[in-house]
Design an enzyme around this catalytic site. Structure first.
Site, PDB file in Angstrom:
ATOM      1  N   HIS A  39      16.641 -19.811   8.823  1.00 39.39           N
ATOM      2  CA  HIS A  39      16.569 -18.323   9.085  1.00 39.39           C
ATOM      3  C   HIS A  39      15.207 -17.921   9.901  1.00 39.39           C
ATOM      4  CE1 HIS A  39      18.470 -14.524   8.108  1.00 39.39           C
ATOM      5  NE2 HIS A  39      17.374 -14.078   7.926  1.00 39.39           N
ATOM      6  N   TYR A  88      14.297 -15.106  13.468  1.00 39.58           N
ATOM      7  CA  TYR A  88      13.346 -14.213  13.808  1.00 39.58           C
ATOM      8  C   TYR A  88      12.689 -14.543  14.991  1.00 39.58           C
ATOM      9  CZ  TYR A  88      14.950 -11.889   9.521  1.00 39.58           C
ATOM     10  OH  TYR A  88      15.801 -11.482   8.671  1.00 39.58           O
ATOM     11  N   HIS A 118      28.898 -10.664  11.707  1.00 36.74           N
ATOM     12  CA  HIS A 118      27.537 -10.350  11.477  1.00 36.74           C
ATOM     13  C   HIS A 118      26.636 -10.787  12.521  1.00 36.74           C
ATOM     14  CE1 HIS A 118      23.174 -10.144   9.872  1.00 36.74           C
ATOM     15  NE2 HIS A 118      23.201 -11.438   9.747  1.00 36.74           N
ATOM     16  N   PHE A 119      26.669 -12.262  12.781  1.00 33.90           N
ATOM     17  CA  PHE A 119      25.395 -12.707  13.541  1.00 33.90           C
ATOM     18  C   PHE A 119      25.721 -12.420  15.272  1.00 33.90           C
ATOM     19  CE2 PHE A 119      27.449 -17.078  12.848  1.00 33.90           C
ATOM     20  CZ  PHE A 119      27.790 -17.490  13.990  1.00 33.90           C
ATOM     21  N   HIS A 120      26.969 -11.925  15.598  1.00 39.11           N
ATOM     22  CA  HIS A 120      27.034 -11.748  16.924  1.00 39.11           C
ATOM     23  C   HIS A 120      26.448 -10.032  17.085  1.00 39.11           C
ATOM     24  CE1 HIS A 120      29.627 -15.104  17.424  1.00 39.11           C
ATOM     25  NE2 HIS A 120      29.268 -15.161  18.675  1.00 39.11           N
ATOM     26  N   ARG A 151      35.598 -19.135   8.857  1.00 35.44           N
ATOM     27  CA  ARG A 151      34.757 -19.525  10.048  1.00 35.44           C
ATOM     28  C   ARG A 151      34.971 -20.845  10.304  1.00 35.44           C
ATOM     29  NH1 ARG A 151      28.226 -19.567   8.768  1.00 35.44           N
ATOM     30  NH2 ARG A 151      28.271 -20.235  11.162  1.00 35.44           N
ATOM     31  N   ARG A 152      34.635 -21.210  11.647  1.00 30.69           N
ATOM     32  CA  ARG A 152      34.597 -22.605  12.153  1.00 30.69           C
ATOM     33  C   ARG A 152      35.798 -22.983  11.857  1.00 30.69           C
ATOM     34  NH1 ARG A 152      28.432 -24.606   9.986  1.00 30.69           N
ATOM     35  NH2 ARG A 152      27.427 -23.601  12.014  1.00 30.69           N
TER      36      ARG A 152
HETATM   37 FE1  HAS Z   1      21.455 -12.915   9.286  1.00 25.81          FE
HETATM   38  C1  HAS Z   1      23.733 -15.358   8.004  1.00 25.81           C
HETATM   39  C2  HAS Z   1      20.977 -11.905   5.976  1.00 25.81           C
HETATM   40  C3  HAS Z   1      19.059 -10.629  10.332  1.00 25.81           C
HETATM   41  C4  HAS Z   1      21.558 -14.310  12.392  1.00 25.81           C
HETATM   42  N1  HAS Z   1      22.240 -14.347  10.188  1.00 25.81           N
HETATM   43  C5  HAS Z   1      23.112 -15.165   9.648  1.00 25.81           C
HETATM   44  C6  HAS Z   1      23.822 -16.262  10.476  1.00 25.81           C
HETATM   45  C7  HAS Z   1      23.175 -16.022  11.787  1.00 25.81           C
HETATM   46  C8  HAS Z   1      22.273 -14.860  11.553  1.00 25.81           C
HETATM   47  C9  HAS Z   1      23.167 -16.813  13.025  1.00 25.81           C
HETATM   48  O1  HAS Z   1      21.604 -13.057   3.361  1.00 25.81           O
HETATM   49  C10 HAS Z   1      24.810 -17.177  10.147  1.00 25.81           C
HETATM   50  C11 HAS Z   1      24.170 -18.772   9.990  1.00 25.81           C
HETATM   51  C12 HAS Z   1      25.098 -19.683   9.647  1.00 25.81           C
HETATM   52  O2  HAS Z   1      25.591 -20.182  10.772  1.00 25.81           O
HETATM   53  O3  HAS Z   1      25.579 -20.139   8.702  1.00 25.81           O
HETATM   54  N2  HAS Z   1      20.215 -11.397   8.498  1.00 25.81           N
HETATM   55  C13 HAS Z   1      20.344 -11.155   7.005  1.00 25.81           C
HETATM   56  C14 HAS Z   1      19.269 -10.056   6.896  1.00 25.81           C
HETATM   57  C15 HAS Z   1      18.836  -9.600   7.941  1.00 25.81           C
HETATM   58  C16 HAS Z   1      19.269 -10.630   8.833  1.00 25.81           C
HETATM   59  C17 HAS Z   1      18.969  -9.406   5.400  1.00 25.81           C
HETATM   60  N3  HAS Z   1      20.541 -12.305  11.000  1.00 25.81           N
HETATM   61  C18 HAS Z   1      19.498 -11.453  11.231  1.00 25.81           C
HETATM   62  C19 HAS Z   1      18.992 -11.323  12.415  1.00 25.81           C
HETATM   63  C20 HAS Z   1      19.813 -12.579  13.270  1.00 25.81           C
HETATM   64  C21 HAS Z   1      20.469 -13.154  12.237  1.00 25.81           C
HETATM   65  C22 HAS Z   1      17.982 -10.419  13.358  1.00 25.81           C
HETATM   66  C23 HAS Z   1      19.687 -12.906  14.546  1.00 25.81           C
HETATM   67  C24 HAS Z   1      18.719 -12.469  15.354  1.00 25.81           C
HETATM   68  N4  HAS Z   1      22.193 -13.631   7.605  1.00 25.81           N
HETATM   69  C25 HAS Z   1      21.757 -13.183   6.408  1.00 25.81           C
HETATM   70  C26 HAS Z   1      22.171 -13.787   4.999  1.00 25.81           C
HETATM   71  C27 HAS Z   1      23.057 -14.973   5.796  1.00 25.81           C
HETATM   72  C28 HAS Z   1      22.902 -14.717   7.258  1.00 25.81           C
HETATM   73  C29 HAS Z   1      22.165 -13.638   3.727  1.00 25.81           C
HETATM   74  C30 HAS Z   1      23.734 -16.105   5.192  1.00 25.81           C
HETATM   75  C31 HAS Z   1      25.029 -15.693   4.776  1.00 25.81           C
HETATM   76  C32 HAS Z   1      26.099 -16.741   4.204  1.00 25.81           C
HETATM   77  O4  HAS Z   1      26.560 -16.764   3.184  1.00 25.81           O
HETATM   78  O5  HAS Z   1      26.117 -17.886   5.052  1.00 25.81           O
HETATM   79  C33 HAS Z   1      17.975  -8.514   8.218  1.00 25.81           C
HETATM   80  O6  HAS Z   1      16.598  -9.108   9.055  1.00 25.81           O
HETATM   81  C34 HAS Z   1      18.462  -7.294   8.934  1.00 25.81           C
HETATM   82  C35 HAS Z   1      17.537  -6.077   8.980  1.00 25.81           C
HETATM   83  C36 HAS Z   1      18.155  -5.205   9.730  1.00 25.81           C
HETATM   84  C37 HAS Z   1      18.030  -3.928   9.919  1.00 25.81           C
HETATM   85  C38 HAS Z   1      18.314  -2.916  10.977  1.00 25.81           C
HETATM   86  C39 HAS Z   1      17.354  -2.280  11.665  1.00 25.81           C
HETATM   87  C40 HAS Z   1      17.927  -1.450  12.823  1.00 25.81           C
HETATM   88  C41 HAS Z   1      17.273  -1.339  14.201  1.00 25.81           C
HETATM   89  C42 HAS Z   1      18.251  -0.427  14.978  1.00 25.81           C
HETATM   90  C43 HAS Z   1      17.685   0.973  15.178  1.00 25.81           C
HETATM   91  C44 HAS Z   1      18.486   1.593  16.014  1.00 25.81           C
HETATM   92  C45 HAS Z   1      17.874   2.835  16.958  1.00 25.81           C
HETATM   93  C46 HAS Z   1      18.694   3.201  17.878  1.00 25.81           C
HETATM   94  C47 HAS Z   1      16.422   3.188  16.828  1.00 25.81           C
HETATM   95  C48 HAS Z   1      17.608  -3.104   8.490  1.00 25.81           C
HETATM   96  C49 HAS Z   1      16.040  -1.716  14.120  1.00 25.81           C
HETATM   97  C50 HAS Z   1      19.087   4.579  17.752  1.00 25.81           C
HETATM   98  C51 HAS Z   1      19.638   5.429  19.055  1.00 25.81           C
HETATM   99  C52 HAS Z   1      20.654   5.767  19.332  1.00 25.81           C
HETATM  100  C53 HAS Z   1      20.969   6.658  20.548  1.00 25.81           C
HETATM  101  C54 HAS Z   1      21.830   5.916  18.301  1.00 25.81           C
END
Ligand code: HAS
Length: 560
Positions: free
Chosen positions: A217, A221, A371-373, A434-435
Site C-alpha cells: 500500500h 503512495y 478503483h485502481f484504474h 477480478r483476475r
Molecule cells: Fe487503493 C486497493 C483504499 C488510494 C491503488 N488500491 C488498491 C489496489 C490498488 C490501489 C492498485 O482499504 C489493488 C491492490 C491489489 O491488487 O489487490 N486506496 C484506498 C484509500 C485510498 C486509496 C482509502 N489506491 C489509492 C491510490 C492508488 C491506489 C492513490 C494508486 C495510486 N485501496 C484501498 C483498499 C484496498 C485498495 C482498502 C484493498 C481492497 C481489497 O479488498 O483488496 C485513499 O488514499 C484515497 C484518498 C483520496 C481522496 C480523493 C481526493 C481527491 C482529489 C482530487 C480533487 C480534484 C480537483 C479537481 C481539485 C480522498 C485530490 C477539481 C476541478 C474540476 C474542474 C472539477
C-alpha cells in the site's frame, strides 16, 4: 537551466525504456477486456497465456513505468530546485541495476515462467529470475536517495533558514517511504520467495502476504507522490494562478510519511490468519491516510478557483469554465486536470474499500480494478506520461509532435477510464470476479457457468478499454514522434513553478525530517508487530510450489 550530458542521458533512458515497454503493457490491458467480455473463449492468444498477459500488464505498467519514472523525475526535480546534480557514478549504477533487473524479470515473464501477477503471491511460483529481477529493480531505485540526501544537506548548509522547496520535500519523503516499505518486500523476495522458488524450502503464505502488503500500500503512495508534487508545484502556475497554501502542501506530504506504511492489512481483511483488532487498527489508519488527499483536494480546488477568477470568471462555479483545458502550450494542465477528475472517484471508491464491512462486498471482485484504474491509471498515469513528454521535449530542445492530439489524449483517456471503471464496478457489485479469464467460463455462452448479468458490465469495460488503448497508442506516437524530430529550441531543464497565494512563514516542524521519522517508526511498530506475530503464529504448514497450469503442487516431497 542547463544540465550535464550524463544526467540528461540517464533521464532520457529512464523515461524512454518504460515508455517503449508500455506498448506491451497497454496491449495486454486491451486483451484483458477482450477475454473478459467473452470475445475470446480461449486461455491464450498469439501464444501468450491470459495470466502471462495479466502479469506483463501489471508489472510493466504499475511497477516498471512508475519506478523508472519516479527516479528520473526525482533527478529532474532535485537538480532543478537545488541547483546541483547527483553523482554520476551512483546515478548510472542505479540505472544499470534497474535495467538488468527488468531484463531478468521480462525474460521470466515472456517465457511463461513467471505468470504470478504483479503481487506474486505464493504459493503460485515464479522463476527465480523474476524475483531476482524485482530485487535488482528495487535496489537500483534506492541508490539515488543517497545522492539526493547529499545534495539536500549541501543546500541546507548554504540556506539554513530558507523553506525547503516543496518538490524537494516531496521527493525526499517519497523515497524515504519507498526505502522503508521495500525493506519488507526485499526480505520477502530474497529470504522467502527465492529459496522457495528453487525448491529449497516451503513458505509461510500469510507471512509472505503480510510482508508484501507492508510494501504494497505504501507502493501506491510512491506512485502518487510524484503526481502530487506536480499538482502542488506546477498545476496552479499552468492554470494561471497561485498555490492557495504552501503550508497545506507540506502538512499533506508529512502526513503521507506517517500513514503510508501502517495500513497494509486493509488488503488482508479477508485473511483468516490475522486477528480482528489488527485489521480494525489498520482500517482506522487508512482513514488517516485519506486526510492528506482531502487536504490536497481542497487546496487544489481553491488554487484553481483563484486561477479561474484571475482569468475573469464570475459566480460560484464560473472558474471551472475559465481554465486552459485545450491550450496546446500548457498541455500539462490537461493531463493534470483529467487525472484529478478521475481521482475524485478513485478516492471515494478507496474509502469504500477501507470500510471493514463494505470491503466484504467488493474484495476480489472486479470493483477493485475499477478503483485502481481511477487512481494509478488516473492521476498517476496521466501525470507520468504528460511529464515524460514535457521532460523529454524540453531537455532535448524539440517541439511536440502533433500538439493538438497531445492535448486531446488525456480527455480521451479520462472518458475511456470512466466507462471502463464503471463497467468493472457495476459488475463487481454483482459478484463479477477480478483476475479471471471470464471468456473461458462465465462469459462463454457454451459454458454451463454462463452468467448473462455480466454481459453488459464486461461489454462496457471492453468499450472503455478500446478508448483507453487508442489514447495510450496516441501517446506512444506523440512521445516517439517528438523523439525523432530535429532539435529546434534550446535544450534545458525547465519546470513550471507556482508562487504561493498564502506563503506562510517557515515553520521549523514542517522543514525537518527527524521528528516525523520517529513518529513514523512508532506507528509502524504498533501497527505491524502484532500483524507479523499473527502471521507467524497462524500460518499452518509450509506451502509447496504451484503453477497456474495445475491445482496440484509441483512437488510432493516433504518440505521444511
Ligand atoms: Fe487503493 C486497493 C483504499 C488510494 C491503488 N488500491 C488498491 C489496489 C490498488 C490501489 C492498485 O482499504 C489493488 C491492490 C491489489 O491488487 O489487490 N486506496 C484506498 C484509500 C485510498 C486509496 C482509502 N489506491 C489509492 C491510490 C492508488 C491506489 C492513490 C494508486 C495510486 N485501496 C484501498 C483498499 C484496498 C485498495 C482498502 C484493498 C481492497 C481489497 O479488498 O483488496 C485513499 O488514499 C484515497 C484518498 C483520496 C481522496 C480523493 C481526493 C481527491 C482529489 C482530487 C480533487 C480534484 C480537483 C479537481 C481539485 C480522498 C485530490 C477539481 C476541478 C474540476 C474542474 C472539477
Amino acid at each position: 537551466m542547463k544540465i550535464s550530458k550524463s544526467l540528461k542521458r540517464v533521464i532520457f533512458w529512464e523515461l524512454g525504456i518504460p515508455v517503449a515497454l508500455l506498448v506491451i503493457g497497454i496491449y495486454h490491458g486491451l486483451m484483458q477486456t477482450i477475454y473478459r467480455a467473452g470475445v475470446l473463449n480461449d486461455s491464450s492468444f498469439l501464444h501468450l497465456d491470459y495470466y502471462q498477459g495479466l502479469t506483463l500488464h501489471g508489472v510493466i505498467n504499475a511497477v516498471v513505468l512508475t519506478t523508472f519514472f519516479a527516479v528520473a523525475f526525482g533527478h529532474a526535480t532535485m537538480t532543478f530546485f537545488l541547483k546541483r546534480e547527483p553523482g554520476k557514478k551512483n546515478t548510472w549504477i542505479s540505472f544499470w541495476l534497474m535495467t538488468i533487473g527488468i531484463v531478468m524479470a521480462a525474460w521470466a515473464m515472456l517465457s511463461g515462467k513467471a505468470s504470478v501477477l504483479y503481487t506474486f503471491y505464493p504459493p503460485l511460483k515464479g522463476h527465480p529470475f523474476f524475483y531476482l529481477g524485482a530485487a535488482l529493480l528495487i535496489i537500483g531505485s534506492w541508490l539515488p536517495l543517497i545522492e539526493w540526501v547529499k545534495m539536500y544537506r549541501a543546500w541546507k548548509k548554504e540556506n539554513p533558514t530558507t523553506k525547503t522547496p516543496l518538490a524537494v520535500l516531496g521527493t525526499l519523503i517519497n523515497f524515504i517511504i519507498w526505502l522503508v516499505c521495500t525493506l519488507a518486500v526485499a526480505y520477502e523476495v530474497l529470504a522467502m520467495l527465492l529459496p522457495w522458488s528453487m525448491g529449497l524450502t516451503g513458505i509461510n503464505v500469510t507471512l509472505a502476504r503480510t510482508l508484501f502488503w507492508f510494501f504494497g500500500h505504501a507502493l501506491v503512495y510512491f506512485w502518487l507522490l510524484p503526481a502530487y508534487i506536480m499538482f502542488y508545484v506546477m498545476l496552479p502556475k499552468l492554470a494561471g494562478g497561485k498555490l492557495y497554501s504552501d503550508l497545506a502542501g507540506r502538512i499533506a506530504l508529512f502526513l503521507f510519511l506517517l500513514f503510508s506504511v501502517p495500513v497494509g492489512v486493509h488488503h488482508q481483511f479477508s485473511d483468516p490468519g490475522i486477528r480482528q483488532g489488527v485489521k480494525f487498527f489498520h482500517g482506522l489508519l487508512t482513514f488517516g491516510v485519506a486526510i492528506p488527499s482531502f487536504i490536497t483536494a481542497f487546496t487544489l480546488a481553491a488554487s484553481l478557483e483563484y486561477a479561474g477568477r484571475q482569468r475573469g470568471a464570475k459566480g460560484w462555479f464560473g472558474w471551472m469554465g475559465r481554465l486552459p483545458y485545450f491550450d496546446t502550450g500548457k498541455y500539462l494542465f490537461a493531463y493534470f486536470i483529467c487525472g484529478l477528475i478521475l481521482f475524485v472517484f478513485g478516492g471515494l471508491t478507496g474509502i469504500v474499500n477501507a470500510s471493514y464491512s463494505l470491503n466484504n462486498v467488493v474484495h476480489n471482485t472486479s470493483w477493485m480494478p475499477g478503483h485502481f484504474h481511477m487512481t494509478v491509471a488516473g492521476p498517476v498515469f496521466l501525470a507520468i506520461i504528460g511529464m515524460s513528454t514535457h521532460l523529454y521535449a524540453t531537455l532535448s530542445g524539440k517541439k511536440i509532435f502533433m500538439p493538438r492530439i497531445n492535448v486531446i489524449i488525456p480527455y480521451l483517456w479520462l472518458i475511456g477510464v470512466l466507462i471502463f471503471s464503471a463497467g468493472l464496478m457495476w459488475g463487481g457489485l454483482q459478484g463479477e470476479p477480478r483476475r479471471t479469464n471470464l471468456g473461458t467460463s462465465y462469459l462463454n455462452p457454451k459454458s454451463p457457468l454462463f452468467t448473462p448479468e455480466w454481459v453488459p458490465t464486461t461489454t462496457l469495460a471492453l468499450l472503455g478499454g478500446i478508448i483507453m488503448f487508442v489514447a495510450g497508442m496516441l501517446f506512444i506516437v506523440v512521445f516517439f514522434g517528438t523523439m525523432f524530430r530535429k532539435k529546434q529550441l534550446p535544450a534545458v531543464l525547465d519546470l513550471p513553478v507556482s508562487e504561493a497565494y498564502h506563503d506562510e512563514p517557515r515553520v521549523p516542524l514542517f522543514d525537518r525530517f527527524k521528528p516525523w521519522l520517529v513518529v513514523m517508526g512508532v506507528i509502524i511498530v504498533i501497527a505491524y508487530v502484532p500483524a507479523i506475530f499473527d502471521a507467524n503464529k497462524n500460518s499452518g504448514p509450509a506451502a509447496p510450489r504451484f503453477s497456474p497450469a495445475s491445482p496440484l503442487p509441483e512437488t510432493t516431497t516433504t518440505i521444511k
